[in-house]
Enzyme design. Structure first.
Site, PDB file in Angstrom:
ATOM      1  N   CYS A 100       0.847  -1.208   0.000  1.00 53.90           N
ATOM      2  CA  CYS A 100       0.000   0.000   0.000  1.00 53.90           C
ATOM      3  C   CYS A 100       0.876   1.249   0.000  1.00 53.90           C
ATOM      4  CB  CYS A 100      -0.894  -0.010   1.243  1.00 53.90           C
ATOM      5  SG  CYS A 100      -1.674   1.566   1.607  1.00 53.90           S
ATOM      6  N   CYS A 104      -3.619   7.547  -1.583  1.00 58.82           N
ATOM      7  CA  CYS A 104      -4.959   7.571  -2.186  1.00 58.82           C
ATOM      8  C   CYS A 104      -6.021   8.074  -1.202  1.00 58.82           C
ATOM      9  CB  CYS A 104      -5.357   6.192  -2.663  1.00 58.82           C
ATOM     10  SG  CYS A 104      -3.986   5.150  -3.114  1.00 58.82           S
ATOM     11  N   THR A 191      -4.146   5.676   7.514  1.00 54.96           N
ATOM     12  CA  THR A 191      -3.124   5.212   6.569  1.00 54.96           C
ATOM     13  C   THR A 191      -2.182   6.358   6.206  1.00 54.96           C
ATOM     14  OG1 THR A 191      -4.636   3.581   5.660  1.00 54.96           O
ATOM     15  CG2 THR A 191      -2.776   4.201   4.283  1.00 54.96           C
ATOM     16  N   GLU A 258      -0.371   1.861   9.351  1.00 54.32           N
ATOM     17  CA  GLU A 258      -1.476   2.631   9.935  1.00 54.32           C
ATOM     18  C   GLU A 258      -1.175   3.056  11.385  1.00 54.32           C
ATOM     19  OE1 GLU A 258      -1.956   0.226   7.732  1.00 54.32           O
ATOM     20  OE2 GLU A 258      -3.166   1.319   6.277  1.00 54.32           O
ATOM     21  N   HIS A 293     -12.983   5.661  -3.093  1.00 57.23           N
ATOM     22  CA  HIS A 293     -11.937   4.813  -2.509  1.00 57.23           C
ATOM     23  C   HIS A 293     -12.203   3.325  -2.750  1.00 57.23           C
ATOM     24  CE1 HIS A 293      -8.206   4.906  -0.354  1.00 57.23           C
ATOM     25  NE2 HIS A 293      -8.601   3.922   0.425  1.00 57.23           N
ATOM     26  N   CYS A 300      -5.001  -0.844  -6.816  1.00 59.82           N
ATOM     27  CA  CYS A 300      -3.846  -1.108  -5.933  1.00 59.82           C
ATOM     28  C   CYS A 300      -3.707  -2.585  -5.598  1.00 59.82           C
ATOM     29  CB  CYS A 300      -3.927  -0.254  -4.677  1.00 59.82           C
ATOM     30  SG  CYS A 300      -5.152  -0.767  -3.468  1.00 59.82           S
TER      31      CYS A 300
HETATM   32 FE1  SF4 Z   1      -3.488   1.798   0.178  1.00 60.60          FE
HETATM   33 FE2  SF4 Z   1      -4.925   0.849  -1.848  1.00 60.60          FE
HETATM   34 FE3  SF4 Z   1      -6.072   2.501  -0.040  1.00 60.60          FE
HETATM   35 FE4  SF4 Z   1      -4.253   3.391  -1.817  1.00 60.60          FE
HETATM   36  S1  SF4 Z   1      -6.308   2.564  -2.266  1.00 60.60           S
HETATM   37  S2  SF4 Z   1      -4.350   3.869   0.370  1.00 60.60           S
HETATM   38  S3  SF4 Z   1      -2.847   1.674  -1.943  1.00 60.60           S
HETATM   39  S4  SF4 Z   1      -5.272   0.399   0.328  1.00 60.60           S
END
Ligand code: SF4
Length: 494
Positions: A100, A104, A191, A258, A293, A300
């Protein structure tokens, strides 16, 4: 040019006085801590790739505010093409980092705030949108990393925010001043917050008219007075401190690093406040954020699964099982699940539509379907990876055993598979597979961007079941026969 280099990102973090705790202890500087460093490396890749000519198209965009070239992670979606390029960017970054890359959440929070401030101003005569555009211009010009912070601790789930015995279970305003507000509370599962420049704090749930103090959206510098980050424990975190292959993905980490972020009476000046008491618009804000999202996960997780499938396929070569038809079929199944969610995310983007503010939203049904499938497919892909990689994933000795001269010849001898592959290759692949299929990764796929039931509710509402019933009635009982052709069994016309 408004594109930071990877080094500039790390340097800019170093200048911040972020108050952070890892393993229960205060961290002098987040950049230097081995538990956080892999996650910083991952974000640094997002900055680095924007400078590569071959990735410019997906990694950058033209600002609709200034016309400048900006990072796509600070861009407001202007078309379905922008939505598609975002998904392509996520797959690329997932392939490059295998984990990750965090930015995003901030991107979707920026877009949600942009869209809702416009709608609030139209309805209420406020000027949040102008204020937000000013803030956004700075974010774009400085290529800032933003962490979106939405999930409140929630306390007693049977009670609304205003009914909690402890009102701090949801971030809320505790003091109003002529020049701003003071907020208190916490956001969980944050995150990338611990290595971000700014936190965009948004309400995490719809609110009633008497819950104005909870209807607060604002931007807070990560090192503002009163902001505290407490890093989350991962299933493999102490392995990161060893800095070897046992960490699974030593350079980029596993999931997003996180943290919980606490706001201990943090003052927010007026120019950083983008919603303040307009409760009836909060539900829309949450929905916009979640919808964008949820589509992301097809991108991702698609990139992450590419790496996992690659690691698994290579493991079958190392083990000498790669020619087996059953093994190939299991790899096909992994590919099939992965491409299905990616295609859905591209579809959600291609079917996007313009919002009142002019920015573009993904198709909600397709976006929620993506995330619902992710809550299953990531587990299933991981299961097949376990199946093909073998039981040694759970039993192999730690990396130090392979280095200890007293026993290294023994552990190497009995972990050697096909002789043309170095035994440590098998160990590294195994550790990566272990990390990317372990509890932290799986739970993130389950609950990130909302738990499965949240998507199912949206899907049921969007499916318009009554219309489907009418379709069934029309097909089975309707009279709209094809012109000139009789119903089966109907008497022939004279
Ligand atoms: Fe992480 Fe995927 Fe969320 Fe982007 S969309 S913050 S890569 S989990």
């Amino acid at each position: 040019m408004a594109l930071k280099s990877a080094e500039q990102y790390v340097d800019s973090l170093r200048k911040l006085q972020i108050r952070a705790y890892v393993g229960g202890e205060r961290v002098e500087h987040v950049v230097d801590h081995p538990a956080i460093a892999p996650h910083i490396n991952t974000v640094a890749k997002t900055y680095e790739l924007a400078h590569k000519p071959e990735h410019r198209d997906v990694m950058t965009a033209k600002s609709h505010l200034t016309g400048e070239l900006i990072h796509r992670y600070t861009h407001i979606f202007q078309s379905t093409d922008d939505l598609i390029k975002k998904i392509q960017m996520l797959r690329l970054l997932g392939q490059v980092t295998g984990t990750c890359f965090q930015r995003c959440v901030g991107l979707d929070a920026l877009n949600a705030t942009y869209a809702v401030t416009y709608e609030v101003d139209q309805a209420e005569g406020t000027d949040y949108h102008t204020r937000f555009k000013k803030y956004l211009t700075r974010v774009q010009a400085e290529d800032l990393m933003l962490a979106g912070a939405m999930t409140d601790p929630k306390g007693d789930r049977s009670k609304r925010p205003s009914e909690q015995s402890d009102p701090d279970q949801f971030v809320h305003v505790v003091e109003r001043r002529p020049d701003g507000v003071v907020i208190r509370g916490a956001k969980l599962h944050n995150t990338g917050g611990i290595n971000s420049h700014e936190i965009l704090v948004l309400p995490g749930t719809g609110l009633g008219p008497d819950e104005k103090d909870y209807a607060i959206a604002c931007a807070v510098p990560a090192d503002a007075k009163g902001v505290v980050f407490i890093f989350g424990r991962q299933s493999n975190d102490s392995r990161k401190l060893e800095q070897g292959c046992d960490a699974g993905n030593p350079r980029f980490g596993v999931v997003g690093g996180e943290a919980m972020v606490i706001f201990e009476d943090v003052f927010v000046p007026n120019e950083r406040i983008f919603l303040n008491g307009e409760t009836k618009h909060v539900g829309q804000l949450v929905t916009y954020f979640a919808t964008w999202h949820r589509a992301n996960y097809g991108g991702c997780k698609g990139g992450n699964a590419d790496v996992l499938i690659g690691a698994t396929a290579k493991m079958t070569k190392v083990l000498g099982t790669d020619k087996n038809a059953v093994v190939k079929d299991k790899l096909i199944e992994m590919i099939h699940m992965n491409e299905t969610t990616y295609a859905s995310a591209i579809g959600a983007s291609a079917m996007g539509y313009a919002l009142p503010c002019g920015s573009f939203m993904v198709d909600p049904m397709a976006a929620n379907t993506v995330k619902q499938n992710i809550t299953r497919n990531v587990y299933q892909i991981g299961r097949l990876s376990h199946d093909l990689a073998g039981g040694f994933l759970a039993t192999m000795p730690d990396a130090k055993a392979f280095e200890n001269p007293e026993i290294s010849h023994l552990v190497k001898k009995y972990h050697q598979a096909k002789p043309e592959y170095d035994v440590m290759e098998r160990v590294k692949l195994g550790r990566y597979i272990e990390g990317m299929t372990s509890v932290t990764t799986l739970v993130e796929a389950m609950h990130g961007a909302g738990s499965p039931q949240a998507q199912r509710i949206v899907m049921l509402m969007g499916a318009k079941i009554d219309e489907k019933i009418k379709m069934a009635d029309a097909v089975l009982n309707g009279t709209d026969d094809v012109e000139g052709l009789p119903l089966p069994g109907a008497p022939k016309k004279a």
